[in-house]
Design a protein around this motif. Structure first.
Motif, PDB file in Angstrom:
ATOM      1  N   ARG A 161       7.708  -4.099  -8.819  1.00  0.00           N
ATOM      2  CA  ARG A 161       7.221  -3.393  -7.639  1.00  0.00           C
ATOM      3  C   ARG A 161       6.511  -4.427  -6.775  1.00  0.00           C
ATOM      4  O   ARG A 161       5.581  -5.087  -7.216  1.00  0.00           O
ATOM      5  CB  ARG A 161       6.231  -2.314  -8.086  1.00  0.00           C
ATOM      6  N   ASP A 166       5.199 -10.084   0.068  1.00  0.00           N
ATOM      7  CA  ASP A 166       4.103  -9.333  -0.548  1.00  0.00           C
ATOM      8  C   ASP A 166       2.780  -9.649   0.140  1.00  0.00           C
ATOM      9  O   ASP A 166       2.723 -10.444   1.080  1.00  0.00           O
ATOM     10  CB  ASP A 166       4.056  -9.569  -2.068  1.00  0.00           C
ATOM     11  N   ARG A 181       2.911  -0.533 -16.770  1.00  0.00           N
ATOM     12  CA  ARG A 181       2.964  -1.098 -15.423  1.00  0.00           C
ATOM     13  C   ARG A 181       3.718  -0.140 -14.497  1.00  0.00           C
ATOM     14  O   ARG A 181       4.480   0.726 -14.959  1.00  0.00           O
ATOM     15  CB  ARG A 181       3.641  -2.455 -15.425  1.00  0.00           C
ATOM     16  N   GLU A 218       3.998  -5.330  -4.133  1.00  0.00           N
ATOM     17  CA  GLU A 218       2.832  -4.656  -3.552  1.00  0.00           C
ATOM     18  C   GLU A 218       2.651  -5.023  -2.086  1.00  0.00           C
ATOM     19  O   GLU A 218       2.785  -6.190  -1.703  1.00  0.00           O
ATOM     20  CB  GLU A 218       1.565  -5.037  -4.336  1.00  0.00           C
ATOM     21  N   GLY A 219       2.310  -4.037  -1.291  1.00  0.00           N
ATOM     22  CA  GLY A 219       1.959  -4.265   0.113  1.00  0.00           C
ATOM     23  C   GLY A 219       3.051  -4.943   0.901  1.00  0.00           C
ATOM     24  O   GLY A 219       2.794  -5.759   1.781  1.00  0.00           O
ATOM     25  N   GLU A 263       8.947   5.252  -7.319  1.00  0.00           N
ATOM     26  CA  GLU A 263       7.862   4.561  -7.969  1.00  0.00           C
ATOM     27  C   GLU A 263       7.791   5.172  -9.357  1.00  0.00           C
ATOM     28  O   GLU A 263       7.847   6.403  -9.493  1.00  0.00           O
ATOM     29  CB  GLU A 263       6.576   4.809  -7.190  1.00  0.00           C
TER      30      GLU A 263
END
Lengths: 1030, 184
Positions: free
Chosen positions: A152, A203, A100, A154-155, A92
């Motif tokens: 990236r 996502d 960002r 997310e989730g 990450e």
């Protein structure tokens, strides 16, 4: 709580579908609430754990180059690790501008130098913009490690896990969305190649995002296997067809299957890679069974057809068919009914026409936009590829110096075929010196033998201990498999064959199997065998078994005799004439007189005996401690004892005539040792793993070896990589190949011209010309004359075949440094210590031109078309070193090239477009002959440049410097390889006319052991060498 | 041929006190030697191949006797443990080197999918496994064989002398137990 009970209930629950579990638990747990809670909590953890622990612990120890939080890479700051995989680490990371959080993936290159093709590929990836594809923001290289920053997600959860909670129609819609995104990539010319649920994240909002689009290609090499077996198409599994967009269509079919059923169409989990690939290639996928959803089964089947032509032609077509199903329209994939087929026909043709028009429009637009970009990319790619090639050659050279054949082969096979030149051929011939061979099924070729006639090879192959194996017979010349047994239970270590070839024996550690020449089983007998040998004349099979050597009658298998090996288990066995030898675990080698069964010697080996060789009045044994010992059978006295580091020899054999002992080591080398002293004389390289067996053909000219997973045949004696010609008293000053390439002539400081046959390496002539020095030698273009320049300033002429003197004239007032015959045979140019260059008309013998300079003129040479004469020298005061180009005939100066150092040597490229000049400052310059511009400077320091020579195809320049010969690429100015010769003070260098051999001549400074070294095609092996992936 | 540890294996089967420890010591030494040999001269990102090591150790220590087949189960369980011990030592050394000796937090996220474990994770699994051994050694053994020794499902089933189907359920059970323990 009773742990057995928990296991039992867990097993029951795991065998059931999710909706059946509560009922099952009601039934089995009854009132035991603790038990039920435990099982439910475990099942909940199982739901969350995904692929937890599926990658073995050893993978954790790989990533030494990992970045830590706070490290910076490009414009990104590392925040932490998201994950680690076989190909790299995902972090990450925070980007400053724009601000960002991204996923930053570093890629571990499989070989050095591959980073720039990766970058070029990443540029393409950055152009993919689709909501269904995780965007690649940027790519770069950090400390040799490529990375790219991407969106990236997310989730995120992977596709299959996300789909579990969805209705069937939602799952279909999801796969259709994925297919759309894949199609977007295809339209921009990128094939994913590794589509699988792990690469499709969903996502938090339920949108699928494909990651690693085209990455398999970007960090892989062309021709390399990329992908994950259950999702790989038959063509990716070596099915023959080229990999294209339809390979991704296949993977989408597998994903559809898995998302709908929770299973894979091919159960390949746990299979070795090659086996999994075979299953995908050969077996039809399992049918997809979903009640009242026959269309979906047809769609999945159509996407997964073995023949790409029978699949959907694009991912878009697959998506369309899935949506037709959702809209209750008939699908194209449906196999039955004439109506269906007619409709399918009409639709497909309409679709085809339409998509063709579309493709034309898109590609024209794309072409205009990207033409300029493409040219730049093309150049970047070419440069990158070139750098990759240089790195691959360096890696192979370094690995070979360290004896690491596997790495060298890998680097060489990875080098782009387009760029391979002489140095690749040389290193390839060093990396595998064998003539040919084959490989066993199941990945292990352990013991091999010749069958009588030596046209066939018998061997055993398999996975040690884990699974069974096979016994096979191969054709020796082609390596083709002729016979193979059924899979054997237990791994067969060493086969044996009778002298008439009609009986073959092997064992599986438990019993001995006797078979006929086609491997059909005749009998099974014995217990606990280890090593087997047939008696050459009697119908007997000898075996070490337990604590004895046993004899069995052939073919009945009845025991005939027993020779005990004391209190220790017998290991290896050897029989030679009347002598029988057996090694044992107590480190003793016992030698019997076989006819009388009388024990003659018990020789101490010091450690359990791993290998044994018998013959020529000697016995040799290697122990588990890595020591090889040899004894005389006459008196039992030890002749020598040697060690090869910590590496054991599992194979020993006396070479033909008994003068050598061949030792096959665990480190993959086969050493050839002097059988009297044990001293290593040379080594054979080619295997990549432990050597298990060495045997010779009856004529002693071929060695058969087995090691790693292959068997190989070798010509004996082995051809050294550097062949030495002649032992001169004085330095070799100059050398030249005869125009037909079959002979090489050299000028020696002892005043002679010596000629050698290149093939036989025998001297053809040694003509003494003068008591001082012969400085240069050249053949006339037709090979009929040899011109030699000597120290008294005269030029001597010899007949090119009889070596008789046929002429001589006084050309200069000082030593002749160089001679240059005109390609048309009309003139001969000579340069001298007397500071002049002269040109002679060979038909009249008259001087037609002479230039007087102010210093020694070292070199002159005609251009290949004969129109120019180039010579070195200086001009005026202050001295300006230059190379002068003159027009032949008029001898008018065309151009001066200023090389600011003492130019010693000049050479034209074979097409005449380039001129190479080599100087005392260690620099070689390449000049454009037409414009006089210096194209590049190749720095060979620290060394004098004594001679430069182009290869006949003009793709390489060889430079002889003080101690080395360097191979350069004139197109890029890159040094490719440095050869360190057995002789030093290299003064002359030349490629053979066919470009296969490089010769360099010189001598030691003290005047001993001067001569010529040859590299390249010095033996009978094919050239360019064939390097096989093992 | 009788390998150097055949006698020890017999003692283990007889239940002689200390025999198992002796077997472990022999396996550990052999594996460690082999592992060092395998890693020596390799590029630093070279992957260790525990399966190959365990098999090679089996070959070297046991030789090719009948016993190999009879004693495989015992041998593999001890060898896998020895392999685990080696890997954990390495993970410790590596973790310590990189993180200045402090124990890093191990987090698990779903999108890790099939990524390799970190050295910290390996150590955490090892610690948790010691607890599991106290509760259900049979379950712990599956993790030793598959996660540490790198055996495939089929190989592990063979080594544990159970069916592949049963092994699957043990493996899922054991993984779930560890996951619950380490990522509650």
């Amino acid at each position: 709580m009773n742990v057995d009970r928990v296991r039992e209930v867990m097993e029951g629950a795991l065998a059931r579908d999710t909706d059946e579990i509560p009922g099952f638990l009601d039934e089995t747990c009854g009132p035991d609430a603790d038990l039920r809670r435990e099982v439910e909590s475990l099942l909940d953890a199982r739901k969350r754990m995904g692929r937890y622990l599926e990658v073995p612990a050893a993978a954790a120890l790989v990533h030494d180059t990992e970045l830590s939080p706070g490290d910076r890479i490009g414009g990104y700051e590392i925040l932490g690790v998201i994950g680690r995989g076989g190909s790299g680490v995902v972090y990450e990371a925070r980007q400053k501008n724009p601000d960002r959080v991204v996923a930053l993936k570093t890629v571990r290159l499989r070989r050095p130098g591959a980073e720039t093709p990766f970058l070029a590929e990443a540029q393409t990836l950055a152009r993919l913009r689709h909501p269904g594809i995780a965007t690649v923001h940027e790519a770069g290289v950090h400390a040799g490690m490529p990375w790219f920053a991407m969106e990236r997600v997310e989730g995120a959860r992977d596709l299959v896990r996300h789909a579990r909670d969805l209705e069937m129609t939602e799952r279909v819609r999801l796969v259709a969305d994925v297919a759309d995104a894949v199609h977007h990539g295809h339209q921009r010319g990128v094939v994913h190649r590794d589509l699988k649920p792990a690469n499709i994240l969903v996502d938090a909002s339920g949108l699928p995002k494909i990651i690693d689009f085209g990455i398999a290609r970007a960090h892989g090499e062309r021709g390399e296997i990329t992908g994950t077996p259950p999702y790989m198409s038959p063509e990716q599994c070596g099915g023959g067809a080229a990999v294209d967009v339809r390979s991704d269509v296949y993977a989408l079919g597998v994903i559809l299957f898995e998302v709908l059923s929770g299973r894979l169409p091919h159960a390949v989990e746990g299979l070795p890679l090659t086996e999994a690939m075979r299953v995908v290639r050969e077996r039809p996928p399992d049918p997809l069974v979903i009640p009242s959803r026959r269309d979906l089964a047809s769609i999945a089947a159509k996407a997964m057809r073995k023949d790409p032509d029978e699949r959907y032609a694009s991912a878009a077509e697959l998506a369309a068919d899935l949506r037709r199903h959702l809209a209750h329209e008939p699908v194209l994939a449906h196999p039955s009914s004439i109506l269906y087929r007619t409709r399918k026909f009409v639709r497909r043709h309409r679709a085809l026409t339409l998509s063709f028009a579309l493709v034309v429009v898109t590609s024209v637009t794309a072409a205009i936009v990207s033409l300029r970009e493409a040219a730049a990319t093309e150049r970047a790619l070419a440069r990158a590829e070139q750098r990759g090639y240089v790195a691959a050659i360096a890696a192979a050279d370094g690995a070979l110096r360290g004896g690491d054949v596997g790495t060298a082969k890998g680097a060489l096979l990875g080098a782009p075929a387009r760029l391979r030149g002489w140095e690749w051929n040389l290193l390839a011939s060093m990396a595998d010196m064998s003539r040919g061979g084959g490989r066993g099924p199941g990945g292990g070729g352990i013991g091999v033998l010749f069958l009588p006639g030596e046209d066939r090879v018998l061997g055993a192959s398999g996975y040690p201990y884990l699974a069974g194996g096979f016994v096979c017979i191969w054709d020796a010349a082609s390596g083709r498999e002729l016979f193979r047994t059924e899979p054997l239970k237990g791994f067969p270590p060493m086969p044996a064959v009778s002298s008439d070839g009609r009986r073959v024996a092997w064992h599986n550690w438990r019993e001995i199997t006797l078979a006929d020449e086609k491997l059909a089983v005749v009998a099974r007998f014995g217990t606990d065998p280890f090593d087997l040998v047939f008696h050459p004349t009697e119908p007997l099979l000898l075996a070490t078994a337990g604590k004895a050597v046993l004899g069995f009658a052939v073919p009945e298998g009845t025991p005939r005799f027993r020779l005990g090996t004391g209190d220790s288990r017998a290991t290896r066995l050897a029989l030679d004439g009347p002598v029988l030898a057996a090694g044992a675990e107590d480190g003793t080698v016992r030698v019997w007189d076989f006819p009388t069964r009388e024990l003659r010697w018990a020789l101490p080996c010091g450690a359990p005996v791993e290998a044994l060789a018998l013959g020529y009045g000697r016995v040799a044994a290697s122990g588990q401690d890595g020591t090889v010992r040899c004894w005389s059978l006459a008196d039992g006295g030890e002749l020598f004892s040697v060690r090869h580091g910590d590496e054991r020899s599992k194979a020993l054999a006396f070479g033909p005539g008994g003068t050598t002992l061949f030792c096959g080591h665990d480190d993959a080398a086969i050493d050839i040792r002097d059988a009297r002293t044990g001293k290593r004389t040379s080594s054979l390289f080619g295997h990549c793993g432990p050597i298990y067996r060495l045997v010779f053909s009856a004529d002693g000219r071929t060695l058969l070896s087995s090691g790693d997973t292959t068997w190989k045949l070798w010509d004996l004696p082995p051809t050294p990589h550097e062949v030495a010609l002649g032992t001169h008293r004085e330095l070799v000053r100059d050398l030249v190949f005869r125009p037909d390439g079959a002979a090489i002539a050299c000028a020696s400081f002892d005043g002679s011209v010596k000629v050698y046959d290149v093939g036989t390496r025998e001297p053809l002539a040694d003509v003494h010309l003068i008591d001082t020095t012969t400085g240069c030698v050249r053949y006339s273009p037709d090979g009929s004359r040899i011109y030699a320049g000597v120290a008294d300033g005269s030029i001597r002429v010899l007949d090119g075949r009889s070596y008789e003197p046929v002429g001589s004239w006084k050309a200069h007032g000082g030593s002749v440094f160089s001679l240059a015959p005109h390609p048309g045979g009309r003139w001969l140019a000579s340069t001298s210590q007397d500071t002049t260059m002269a040109v002679w008309d060979l038909s009249t013998g008259r001087e037609v031109f002479r230039e007087a300079g102010s210093v020694w003129i070292w070199s002159a040479v005609f251009s290949p078309d004969g129109s120019l004469l180039a010579s070195s020298g200086t001009d005026g005061t202050p001295r300006v070193e230059r190379v002068r180009l003159r027009e032949t005939g008029s001898w008018r100066i065309v151009r001066d090239l200023v090389h600011p150092a003492d130019v010693i040597t000049i050479a034209f490229s074979p097409d005449g477009s380039l001129l190479a000049t080599g100087a005392r400052d260690g620099g070689v310059r390449l000049w454009d002959v037409r414009t006089g511009q210096c194209r590049c400077t190749m720095s060979c320091v620290p060394a004098y440049v004594e001679r430069v020579a182009f290869s006949p195809d003009g793709t390489r320049v060889a430079v002889a410097t003080g101690r080395t010969v360097q191979i350069w690429d004139p197109a890029t100015g890159a040094r490719l390889l440095t050869l360190r010769a057995g002789i030093v003070d290299l003064l002359g260098v030349s490629f053979s006319p066919d470009g296969t051999v490089l010769a360099a001549g010189g001598g030691r400074a003290d005047g001993t052991g001067c001569g010529i070294s040859l590299w390249g095609r010095t033996g009978g092996a094919p050239w360019p060498p064939v390097l096989r992936e093992d | 041929m009788e390998g150097p540890i055949t006698e020890v294996l017999r003692e283990v089967q007889r239940g002689t006190p200390g025999a198992r420890e002796e077997l472990f010591r022999l396996c550990y030494e052999e594996l460690r030697r082999l592992a060092n040999a395998q890693m020596r001269g390799q590029p630093k990102d070279h992957t260790l191949q525990p399966t190959a090591l365990v098999n090679e150790a089996c070959l070297r220590l046991l030789g090719g006797s009948d016993e190999v087949f009879r004693d495989r189960a015992v041998f593999f369980s001890v060898a896998a443990k020895a392999m685990r011990s080696i890997l954990v030592d390495w993970a410790r050394a590596k973790g310590a080197r990189k993180r200045g000796g402090t124990r890093a937090q191990v987090t698990w996220r779903e999108d890790h999918a099939a990524w390799a474990p970190s050295p910290e994770e390996v150590i955490a699994v090892h610690d948790a496994l010691e607890k599991l051994e106290g509760i259900d050694p049979h379950l712990a053994k599956v993790i030793d064989l598959r996660f540490f020794a790198g055996l495939s499902a089929a190989e592990a089933a063979q080594a544990m002398e159970v069916s592949e189907r049963h092994l699957f359920s043990l493996w899922e059970h054991a993984r779930a137990w560890l996951f619950r323990e380490l990522h509650p």
